[in-house]
Enzyme design. Structure first.
Site, PDB file in Angstrom:
ATOM      1  N   ARG A  65      -6.811  27.844  30.142  1.00  0.00           N
ATOM      2  CA  ARG A  65      -8.242  27.430  29.692  1.00  0.00           C
ATOM      3  C   ARG A  65      -9.076  28.553  28.916  1.00  0.00           C
ATOM      4  O   ARG A  65      -8.405  29.547  28.333  1.00  0.00           O
ATOM      5  CB  ARG A  65      -9.099  27.114  30.956  1.00  0.00           C
ATOM      6  CG  ARG A  65      -8.761  27.996  32.311  1.00  0.00           C
ATOM      7  CD  ARG A  65      -9.014  29.416  32.160  1.00  0.00           C
ATOM      8  NE  ARG A  65     -10.428  29.766  31.688  1.00  0.00           N
ATOM      9  CZ  ARG A  65     -10.732  30.602  31.259  1.00  0.00           C
ATOM     10  NH1 ARG A  65      -9.960  31.873  31.029  1.00  0.00           N
ATOM     11  NH2 ARG A  65     -12.211  30.786  30.658  1.00  0.00           N
ATOM     12  N   ARG A 123      -9.118  17.785  27.074  1.00  0.00           N
ATOM     13  CA  ARG A 123     -10.493  18.282  27.427  1.00  0.00           C
ATOM     14  C   ARG A 123     -11.324  18.029  26.117  1.00  0.00           C
ATOM     15  O   ARG A 123     -10.685  17.956  25.169  1.00  0.00           O
ATOM     16  CB  ARG A 123     -10.513  19.674  27.660  1.00  0.00           C
ATOM     17  CG  ARG A 123      -9.757  19.885  29.230  1.00  0.00           C
ATOM     18  CD  ARG A 123      -9.978  21.435  29.673  1.00  0.00           C
ATOM     19  NE  ARG A 123     -11.269  21.471  30.304  1.00  0.00           N
ATOM     20  CZ  ARG A 123     -11.696  22.761  30.520  1.00  0.00           C
ATOM     21  NH1 ARG A 123     -11.042  23.704  30.303  1.00  0.00           N
ATOM     22  NH2 ARG A 123     -12.966  22.672  31.176  1.00  0.00           N
ATOM     23  N   ASP A 139     -17.823  27.230  23.530  1.00  0.00           N
ATOM     24  CA  ASP A 139     -16.364  26.266  23.411  1.00  0.00           C
ATOM     25  C   ASP A 139     -16.795  25.513  22.197  1.00  0.00           C
ATOM     26  O   ASP A 139     -15.803  24.554  21.671  1.00  0.00           O
ATOM     27  CB  ASP A 139     -16.572  25.244  24.495  1.00  0.00           C
ATOM     28  CG  ASP A 139     -15.918  25.783  25.952  1.00  0.00           C
ATOM     29  OD1 ASP A 139     -16.584  26.784  26.419  1.00  0.00           O
ATOM     30  OD2 ASP A 139     -14.417  25.674  26.055  1.00  0.00           O
ATOM     31  N   ASN A 148     -21.164  26.067  26.199  1.00  0.00           N
ATOM     32  CA  ASN A 148     -20.350  26.950  26.960  1.00  0.00           C
ATOM     33  C   ASN A 148     -20.282  26.621  28.410  1.00  0.00           C
ATOM     34  O   ASN A 148     -21.058  25.727  28.705  1.00  0.00           O
ATOM     35  CB  ASN A 148     -20.883  28.612  26.812  1.00  0.00           C
ATOM     36  CG  ASN A 148     -19.916  29.520  27.200  1.00  0.00           C
ATOM     37  OD1 ASN A 148     -18.642  29.298  26.906  1.00  0.00           O
ATOM     38  ND2 ASN A 148     -20.227  30.471  28.000  1.00  0.00           N
TER      39      ASN A 148
HETATM   40  O1  MRU Z   1     -13.728  25.553  31.678  1.00  0.00           O
HETATM   41  P1  MRU Z   1     -13.102  26.664  30.932  1.00  0.00           P
HETATM   42  O2  MRU Z   1     -12.551  27.639  31.834  1.00  0.00           O
HETATM   43  O3  MRU Z   1     -12.172  26.354  29.747  1.00  0.00           O
HETATM   44  O4  MRU Z   1     -14.424  27.309  30.028  1.00  0.00           O
HETATM   45  C1  MRU Z   1     -14.174  28.282  29.383  1.00  0.00           C
HETATM   46  C2  MRU Z   1     -15.465  28.731  28.779  1.00  0.00           C
HETATM   47  O5  MRU Z   1     -16.621  28.243  28.773  1.00  0.00           O
HETATM   48  C3  MRU Z   1     -15.491  30.181  27.971  1.00  0.00           C
HETATM   49  O6  MRU Z   1     -16.518  30.826  28.004  1.00  0.00           O
HETATM   50  C4  MRU Z   1     -15.313  29.511  26.586  1.00  0.00           C
HETATM   51  O7  MRU Z   1     -14.020  28.819  26.420  1.00  0.00           O
HETATM   52  C5  MRU Z   1     -14.938  30.833  25.428  1.00  0.00           C
HETATM   53  S1  MRU Z   1     -13.471  31.587  25.604  1.00  0.00           S
HETATM   54  C6  MRU Z   1     -13.166  32.918  24.825  1.00  0.00           C
END
Ligand code: MRU
Length: 360
Positions: free
Chosen positions: A49, A88, A236, A246
């Site tokens: 992730r 996703r 994201d 994010n």
């Molecule tokens: O659901 P996740 O764990 O994939 O969410 C990740 C985040 O929100 C991170 O802050 C984002 O992807 C940046 S990673 C460098």
């Protein structure tokens, strides 16, 4: 960082080894993916992730999908990229990486199978290598922003576990510490899946950086008590006007930071910008299974009859963001004009002048 979240084993006929992040912090174990469907599942279930890590994994997933496709290359390319794109919806790095793989496949059309597969493999390797370089450059550009701070708060995990390199938000922190700055980090637990307490705290402890875990609802009080002087988070997807998606809860942190007069920074590579979207209103927000809230860690946490709303991300409007740290420099103030100017600018880094990936 002793273990890498993403590792390709072997040559173009090899396989993808992912650190299973759902098992951290108590267990370091790996999942080996030999088919794209396994990569799809790993992304969907958050074994891998973090926006950049999702993009890199998907690129290797395309290689896996093409390995057995000597007779139906284009059909397999189509099916594999479509399937991985469904894993996703929010992190644009996924679609950015798949687009790059499709483009390379298109350029090699008509060539022998082995050559096409090798060119896809080297593109995936390049995506991984560029991410590593972008993470490092983000650290160099961002570290000076923390120079007057004793402690910063971060939300979710934007560290080495979320990228092929040393992270985005955490790269800024790691670089500041490397340069001799003493810094403490407050890590939001980050409900419901606790990427902050399970992953960010794990990385910080591993590197010997003082780290204090707090529940998400404590951030306001921590700011009120002046325990932190700034916030730095990852992203994201960033729209053309700087609005930033994010992990859920980031928006609340940004509002709190504004209320307490402390700067809120975002750190992200150019692969996280989606300039096709005018504003954050257009960013698709993933909604995840109700069980993540009603039965965290397999135990009931709410009546089965209760309704549940489980958005995995939120959008922080650009007006709350003091700066976006990219591999090309810091965007500040954050608006459509400054975002456009930065992403159109030539890539720069302190150690390598040609490090950045093309923007889509
Ligand atoms: O659901 P996740 O764990 O994939 O969410 C990740 C985040 O929100 C991170 O802050 C984002 O992807 C940046 S990673 C460098």
């Amino acid at each position: 960082m002793p273990v890498s979240p993403i590792e390709w084993i072997g040559d173009h006929q090899g396989f993808l080894r992912l650190l299973d992040q759902t098992r951290l912090p108590d267990e370091v174990s790996f999942v080996d993916c030999r088919k794209p469907e396994q990569v799809f599942t790993a992304i969907r279930t958050l074994q891998v992730r973090g926006a950049p890590a999702i993009g890199v994994s998907a690129a290797y997933g395309v290689v896996l999908g093409l390995q057995p496709a000597e007779d139906d290359f284009d059909q397999a390319l189509d099916a594999t990229t479509k399937r991985l794109a469904e894993s996703r919806p929010t992190a644009v790095n996924l679609f950015w990486a798949l687009d790059r793989m499709r483009r390379i496949a298109g350029e090699s059309s008509g060539r022998p199978f082995a050559e096409r597969l090798r060119s896809l493999f080297s593109e995936a390797q390049m995506i991984e290598q560029e991410d590593r370089e972008m993470c490092a450059a983000i650290g160099w550009h961002g570290a000076p922003l923390l120079s007057t701070m004793q402690a910063v708060l971060t939300h979710c995990n934007a560290g080495a576990l979320a990228t092929a390199g040393q992270g985005t938000a955490l790269s800024v922190i790691f670089e500041a510490v490397k340069q001799g700055h003493r810094l403490e980090v407050y890590a939001d637990e980050t409900r419901p899946l606790c990427q902050g307490s399970r992953l960010t705290a794990w990385e910080l402890v591993d590197r010997g950086i003082p780290c204090t875990v707090i529940c998400d609802n404590m951030a306001g009080w921590v700011m009120r008590q002046k325990r932190v002087q700034g916030v730095v988070v990852g992203a994201d997807r960033i729209a053309a006007n700087g609005d930033t998606a994010n992990k859920i809860g980031t928006y609340g942190v940004a509002v709190l930071a504004r209320a307490h007069g402390i700067p809120f920074y975002v750190a992200a590579p150019s692969s996280t910008f989606d300039l096709r979207l005018v504003s954050g209103d257009e960013i698709p927000i993933e909604e995840r299974n109700r069980n993540e809230i009603t039965e965290p860690w397999g135990r009931p946490n709410a009546p089965a009859q209760a309704g549940v709303f489980n958005p995995a991300f939120d959008v922080t409007p650009a007006e709350f963001i003091a700066g976006i740290v990219t591999e090309r420099g810091v965007i500040s103030p954050v608006n459509a004009e400054t975002v456009r100017a930065m992403v159109a600018s030539p890539a720069t880094s302190q150690r390598r002048e040609s490090a950045a990936a093309p923007l889509h």
